[in-house]
Design a protein around this motif. Structure first.
Motif, mmCIF file in Angstrom:
data_model
loop_
_atom_site.group_PDB
_atom_site.id
_atom_site.type_symbol
_atom_site.label_atom_id
_atom_site.label_comp_id
_atom_site.label_asym_id
_atom_site.label_seq_id
_atom_site.Cartn_x
_atom_site.Cartn_y
_atom_site.Cartn_z
ATOM 1 N N SER A 60 -5.985 -8.151 -6.523
ATOM 2 C CA SER A 60 -6.797 -7.947 -5.328
ATOM 3 C C SER A 60 -6.155 -8.585 -4.105
ATOM 4 O O SER A 60 -6.177 -8.028 -3.006
ATOM 5 C CB SER A 60 -8.192 -8.529 -5.549
ATOM 6 N N ALA A 61 -5.552 -9.760 -4.307
ATOM 7 C CA ALA A 61 -4.951 -10.480 -3.186
ATOM 8 C C ALA A 61 -3.651 -9.829 -2.703
ATOM 9 O O ALA A 61 -3.318 -9.882 -1.520
ATOM 10 C CB ALA A 61 -4.693 -11.930 -3.583
ATOM 11 N N THR A 62 -2.910 -9.188 -3.623
ATOM 12 C CA THR A 62 -1.596 -8.640 -3.274
ATOM 13 C C THR A 62 -1.611 -7.138 -3.046
ATOM 14 O O THR A 62 -0.670 -6.585 -2.453
ATOM 15 C CB THR A 62 -0.587 -8.946 -4.389
ATOM 16 N N GLY A 63 -2.633 -6.463 -3.564
ATOM 17 C CA GLY A 63 -2.653 -5.010 -3.466
ATOM 18 C C GLY A 63 -1.718 -4.330 -4.438
ATOM 19 O O GLY A 63 -1.457 -3.123 -4.320
ATOM 20 N N SER A 64 -1.204 -5.076 -5.406
ATOM 21 C CA SER A 64 -0.289 -4.520 -6.413
ATOM 22 C C SER A 64 -0.785 -4.891 -7.803
ATOM 23 O O SER A 64 -1.447 -5.915 -7.989
ATOM 24 C CB SER A 64 1.129 -5.076 -6.233
ATOM 25 N N THR A 65 -0.469 -4.068 -8.789
ATOM 26 C CA THR A 65 -0.834 -4.389 -10.161
ATOM 27 C C THR A 65 0.114 -5.453 -10.695
ATOM 28 O O THR A 65 1.199 -5.692 -10.147
ATOM 29 C CB THR A 65 -0.752 -3.154 -11.061
ATOM 30 N N VAL A 66 -0.280 -6.080 -11.789
ATOM 31 C CA VAL A 66 0.586 -7.077 -12.423
ATOM 32 C C VAL A 66 1.907 -6.442 -12.831
ATOM 33 O O VAL A 66 2.986 -7.019 -12.637
ATOM 34 C CB VAL A 66 -0.128 -7.714 -13.634
#
Length: 512
Positions: A37-43
């Motif tokens: 959520s914080a980065t806008g990218s998946t793990v």
């Protein structure tokens, strides 16, 4: 405080965590989802674009921030607690439960999942999952709180976790009742528990030579607090040991506002509590019991003191701890004999006020959390109603009048719980002689003692020697011994007087 769930990928941390949060009526945070959520990218995208080291740095920052919050259920990624700082932070915020599942179960749960970067097939064709589980097994095994998930529905897993992991803090029933926190891993999150109780860190930890290497040194390092270690055992529960403690208090600069932490069994708690009661006319103290006997009994009543050559606990005071912190995880190092000794006091509480506890108490360690709480609750309720033993609290002395006599006559070489178990049986015999109990009661108590691995007699001990030791007992009315005697499981009568012939017959029934 928080509840954190850890374990292999696919062990159910997120699913179970959401259920736990719903049942606890608190917020749930999945660390991986928090980062996404914080980065806008998946793990998976972060692993691909930044690499694992950069992802782990993000993960650490997220965990350290979440650990500062309260009333959360936190689910971590499978590799998160490889970082010792992450583990320390979460354990300091509340209990951490490690969920476990077999490789076959995990593979079935994650079939077709391509979002987990560390669980893709290895180059050589072997499953990465097996390698991952083997590499991390020692880490997973190191957590005190373990919850298998194979063959269990998520709801069942959540219910089992909530039955054992969260702290139990019964509301004090009176101003004289000590505050109690019972929780697995409680020593790990002790600073937060003290903060919530309005207490400062202790100025000194008092422990004994048995407990110091097991738990004392680690707690000292965790809190940054010095340790005073005294000799272990009832033989050292003397005024001479008090002098050692007073000197240590002075050497470490303890003031009236200082707090002492007792870390040990019932004997250690009695000594440290008495030192706290009498140093500078009384300082606050915290009791962290490390034996089952102390958790269910000795740590709860506020009685503190030392023995004299003439008898047990003849010098003492009522000085309840400001907080009792009971961490069942420490019982993992308890020798089997000491576990059985603790069961004797739990059995006594069932005999006093909980017939089902009396019947259900199991011999195996660990004692289930629900039964531990019930054993504790019996004493808490009685102490709340009669904190200074002007009446009903005398029920807690059942088994102790003859039991203390046996203990003293043995030169305190017999574990306290063993002596009390034998005392329960002898005093049941006395109750039968006084027509207060059914003839079958001694046999019922004897069977339960044997089932719990406790002795039922002390052959060869001179009955007259036991009787002489009892004469110095504190529990007297007008110079006569006043007994608390069992009438049936769940029912005890106190203030009972008996003639010497009946008392001697009861003693001889367990000493012949």
């Amino acid at each position: 405080m928080n509840l954190s769930l850890y374990g292999p990928p696919g062990s159910g941390k997120t699913t179970v965590g959401k259920l736990c949060a719903r049942l606890l009526q608190c917020d749930f945070v999945d660390v991986d989802a928090h980062i996404e959520s914080a980065t806008g990218s998946t793990v998976a995208e972060l692993f691909a674009s930044e690499g694992e080291l950069r992802f782990r740095a993000r993960e650490r920052a997220a965990i350290l921030q979440l650990a500062q919050r309260d009333n959360l259920v936190i689910a971590t990624g499978g590799g998160a607690l490889l970082d010792a700082a992450n583990r320390t932070a979460l354990e300091a915020s509340g209990p951490v439960v490690c969920l476990r599942a077999s490789a076959a179960t995990i593979r079935a749960r994650l079939s077709g999942d391509r979002t987990r970067p560390l669980l893709q097939p290895a180059a050589a064709g072997a499953e990465q999952l097996e390698q991952l589980l083997a590499q991390r097994q020692q880490l997973y095994d190191s957590f005190a709180l373990q919850q298998p998930t194979d063959g269990l529905a998520p709801q069942a897993v959540a219910q089992r976790i909530l039955a054992e992991a969260p702290a139990w803090q019964p509301q004090p029933a009176s101003g004289s009742s000590p505050a109690l926190l019972l929780g697995s891993g409680a020593l790990q999150y002790l600073p937060r528990a003290l903060q919530r109780a309005g207490l400062p860190l202790p100025a000194l930890i008092v422990t004994d030579t048995n407990v110091a290497p097991l738990w004392g040194a680690a707690l000292s390092a965790q809190l940054g607090v010095p340790v005073c270690t005294v000799p272990a055992g009832e033989a050292h529960k003397t005024l001479a040991t008090m002098h050692l403690l007073y000197d240590a208090f002075l050497d470490h600069g303890l003031e009236r506002s200082s707090v002492v932490l007792a870390l040990g069994g019932g004997v250690l708690g009695d000594m440290a509590g008495f030192a706290a009661a009498t140093y500078m006319r009384g300082v606050r103290w915290i009791n962290a019991p490390t034996t089952l006997l102390a958790m269910v009994d000795a740590s709860l009543g506020g009685k503190v003191g030392v023995d004299m050559p003439q008898g047990k606990n003849l010098v003492g005071a009522f000085h309840p701890p400001a907080l009792v912190v009971s961490d069942p995880c420490v019982l993992a190092t308890l020798p089997p004999a000491q576990h059985a000794a603790g069961l004797a006091e739990a059995l006594k509480h069932g005999l006093i006020a909980d017939a089902e506890l009396f019947a259900e108490l199991p011999a195996a360690a660990p004692l289930p959390r629900a039964l531990l709480q019930r054993a504790i609750q019996v004493k808490l309720d009685i102490v709340a109603r009669d904190p200074l033993e002007h009446g009903e609290r005398a029920k807690l002395n059942v088994g102790h009048t003859i039991g203390h006599g046996i203990e003293a006559a043995c030169g305190y070489t017999l574990p306290h719980g063993f002596a009390i178990g034998i005392g329960l049986l002898a005093e049941a015999q006395l109750a039968v002689r006084l027509q207060l109990a059914d003839q079958a009661l001694p046999a019922t108590i004897r069977a339960r003692l044997l089932q719990l691995g406790l002795p039922v007699a002390q052959p060869g001990l001179p009955a007259q020697q036991v009787r002489a030791a009892m004469q110095r007992d504190k529990k007297k009315q007008g110079g006569q011994l006043a007994f608390a005697l069992p009438r049936a499981p769940g029912l005890v009568e106190y203030g009972v007087l008996a003639n010497d012939a009946d008392i001697m017959a009861a003693i001889e029934s367990v000493c012949a």
